[in-house]
Scaffold this active site. Structure first.
Site, short mmCIF file in Angstrom:
data_model
loop_
_atom_site.label_atom_id
_atom_site.label_comp_id
_atom_site.label_asym_id
_atom_site.label_seq_id
_atom_site.Cartn_x
_atom_site.Cartn_y
_atom_site.Cartn_z
N GLU A 12 0.83 -1.21 0.00
CA GLU A 12 0.00 0.00 0.00
C GLU A 12 0.86 1.25 0.00
OE1 GLU A 12 -3.62 -2.07 2.59
OE2 GLU A 12 -2.02 -0.98 3.61
N GLY A 78 -11.43 -6.16 3.13
CA GLY A 78 -12.25 -7.23 2.60
C GLY A 78 -13.71 -6.82 2.57
N GLU A 171 -7.23 -1.96 10.95
CA GLU A 171 -6.65 -0.71 11.45
C GLU A 171 -7.62 0.47 11.59
OE1 GLU A 171 -3.90 -3.37 9.63
OE2 GLU A 171 -5.24 -2.05 8.47
N ASP A 194 -10.82 -8.03 -1.83
CA ASP A 194 -11.27 -9.42 -1.85
C ASP A 194 -12.59 -9.51 -1.09
OD1 ASP A 194 -10.13 -10.74 1.11
OD2 ASP A 194 -9.37 -8.81 0.43
#
Length: 227
Positions: A12, A78, A171, A194
């Site tokens: 990232e 996700g 996070e 995902d």
């Protein structure tokens, strides 16, 4: 404006670092920060590491050393709802801990003496949702916890407790919590990588990184440009 940007993973960081011009690297208390410019803004970028403790510690470090006017948390998440698709962007209007339980006198996800849910800054959220892009951007509930969600049983447990949850990460809630304590405007801006619970979920996640996610991460550039 001084804008703090926090990501969890090296992959990232690589996608976001290109936003900075005149970039320099600094170390504070063992933490690495990248300081640069974009337009009239000063950007402070850091990779926190994965999970609540790492992200909370790095957020506090950023606040104490650089005093940002706001903090953006971006990266992947996700999708845990049938409405979410890979490469969508979910902005966390609400953020909750999915792995916290402190007794019947508190709501699920609530730490005593703190809100049951944290909220992204309304002005930052409005600007994020106003971006004109072919990528779907929408807001809702992001659920955070110190777990990789990989199977249907784990997903169903979260959805049973938080039926409005759209995305899961590790996070957003801890960063939001620290920003709440320090009165710093905050926005969670997460790209769906995902959809946990599907068959061969790991292959889907790996394919995301093979299919040039830079295009999705570049949308944060558009957001910064209108702040």
């Amino acid at each position: 404006m001084t804008i703090g940007i926090i990501v969890a993973m090296l992959s990232e960081l690589a996608c976001i670092k290109d936003l900075l011009t005149d970039c320099r690297e600094e170390s504070n208390e063992g933490a690495i920060f990248y300081i640069g410019k974009r337009g009239n803004h000063t950007l402070i970028l850091t990779q926190s590491g994965i999970g609540k403790v790492c992200s909370a510690t790095r957020t506090l470090n950023m606040i104490y050393h650089y005093h940002p006017d706001c903090i953006l948390n971006t990266g992947v998440a996700g999708g845990i709802d049938i409405s979410t698709q890979v490469f969508d962007i979910v902005t966390g209007k609400e953020i909750v801990y999915h792995d916290v339980w402190c007794g019947e006198e508190n709501e699920p996800g609530q730490i005593p003496e703190y809100p049951a849910r944290f909220y992204s800054d309304p002005e930052l959220l409005e600007k994020a949702l106003s971006l004109q892009t072919s990528t779907r951007i929408y807001s809702g509930l992001i659920c955070s916890g110190d777990q990789f969600i990989t199977n249907r049983k784990e997903l169903d447990k979260i959805k049973a407790t938080f039926p409005n949850g759209l995305a899961v990460d590790m996070e957003s809630a801890s960063i939001a919590h620290v920003c709440y304590m320090n009165k710093i405007p905050f926005l969670s801006f997460r790209i769906i990588s995902d959809t946990p619970g599907i068959e061969d979920h790991t292959t889907q996640y790996n394919r995301f990184w093979e299919e040039a996610p830079q295009k999705s991460f570049e949308i944060i550039k558009q957001l910064i440009d209108i702040l």
